[in-house]
Scaffold this active site. Structure first.
Site, PDB file in Angstrom:
ATOM      1  N   HIS A   5      -7.811 -21.366 -12.590  1.00 43.65           N
ATOM      2  CA  HIS A   5      -7.062 -20.324 -12.715  1.00 43.65           C
ATOM      3  C   HIS A   5      -5.943 -20.141 -11.484  1.00 43.65           C
ATOM      4  O   HIS A   5      -6.351 -20.930 -10.529  1.00 43.65           O
ATOM      5  CB  HIS A   5      -8.095 -19.013 -12.905  1.00 43.65           C
ATOM      6  CG  HIS A   5      -8.556 -18.644 -14.012  1.00 43.65           C
ATOM      7  ND1 HIS A   5     -10.075 -18.346 -13.973  1.00 43.65           N
ATOM      8  CD2 HIS A   5      -7.985 -18.624 -15.393  1.00 43.65           C
ATOM      9  CE1 HIS A   5     -10.327 -18.260 -15.236  1.00 43.65           C
ATOM     10  NE2 HIS A   5      -9.268 -18.382 -15.886  1.00 43.65           N
ATOM     11  N   CYS A   9     -13.852 -13.127  -9.513  1.00 45.63           N
ATOM     12  CA  CYS A   9     -14.088 -13.299 -10.927  1.00 45.63           C
ATOM     13  C   CYS A   9     -15.117 -12.269 -11.248  1.00 45.63           C
ATOM     14  O   CYS A   9     -15.096 -11.880 -12.345  1.00 45.63           O
ATOM     15  CB  CYS A   9     -14.781 -14.374 -11.346  1.00 45.63           C
ATOM     16  SG  CYS A   9     -13.920 -16.265 -10.869  1.00 45.63           S
TER      17      CYS A   9
END
Length: 258
Positions: free
Chosen positions: A160, A247
């Site tokens: 990401h 996250c």
């Protein structure tokens, strides 16, 4: 007041999706203890915790950040790029519904929250294996009326955008220049990770300080040398699932939806 949505570790974490790391055994019990310590760190930083239960059918569901993008006026419920992760959004949407108006990324677009980096009223969004042009375009259409500009940023070599860059100040980023072109952030102060710690660019800014992994002491020293307050947590088992400190939570200010 800051709120933080978190979700307990799934007993199936060992079956997580992996894109860039080799699969290695994960001690789920230790992962759960590390997650509890992480949640405690959030609480010490002033967050009211909104805890969602673990789901044995959703291995990656502890990584709640990927399921939503929370803005001041609305929460955009994502459509994760990995099909196995799409059911994760239901519980996260329910957890956010009392705090924000909800909007949704629709098929066929895909968007992971881990690809969305907010800096002021700019949303930098990673073009990755998990987020595509359609999903980014839908986010632009939803976030624009709320006052946000969306800029797409290619990433390489990592899962990401927030694997490669995170905000550590109002106008300061921590980044790995091998995974994202620093020129995408022209005019913004940048702190490069120590080259021996390529995975060290993920820091969670919350409550005036940073929550940061124990495993990157050299980069941590760079942050502390800038006067940043760093609270260290051990997330080594979660890192085996390509997880990081951003996250595992959705942190936002608490105004209720109208």
């Amino acid at each position: 007041m800051l709120h933080a949505v978190v979700r307990e570790v799934s007993p199936a974490l060992g079956r997580c999706e992996l894109s860039y790391l080799p699969r290695t055994p994960i001690d789920v019990e230790i992962a759960g203890l590390q997650h509890k310590a992480y949640v405690a760190a959030l609480a010490r930083q002033g967050c009211r915790i909104i805890a969602l239960p673990a789901d044995p059918g959703l291995p990656d569901s502890v990584f709640v950040e990927d399921a939503a993008v929370v803005l001041p006026e609305l929460a955009v419920i994502t459509r994760p790029g990995a099909p196995s992760r799409r059911p994760e959004t239901e519980a996260v949407a329910a957890g956010l519904a009392s705090y924000r108006r909800l909007a949704f990324i629709r098929p066929p677009g895909t968007l992971d929250g881990g690809d969305v980096l907010a800096l002021g009223h700019i949303l930098f969004v990673g073009i990755s294996k998990r987020s595509d042009a359609d999903g980014i375009g839908q986010l632009r259409a939803l976030a624009g009326p709320a006052g946000f500009e969306v800029r797409s940023v290619p990433v390489q070599g990592c899962l990401h955008l927030k694997s490669a860059a995170t905000a550590v100040g109002d106008e300061t980023l921590l980044l790995n220049p091998d995974w994202v072109d620093a020129a995408a952030f022209a005019g913004i102060e940048r702190i490069a990770v120590d080259p021996r710690e390529p995975h060290a660019a993920n820091a969670l800014r919350v409550g005036g300080g940073l929550i940061y992994p124990l495993s990157f002491p050299r980069t941590r020293a760079r942050l502390e040398s800038r006067g940043l307050e760093v609270a260290v947590v051990d997330v080594s088992e979660l890192q085996k699932a390509e997880g990081a400190v951003t996250c595992c939570s959705l942190v936002f200010e608490a105004p209720l939806k109208p």
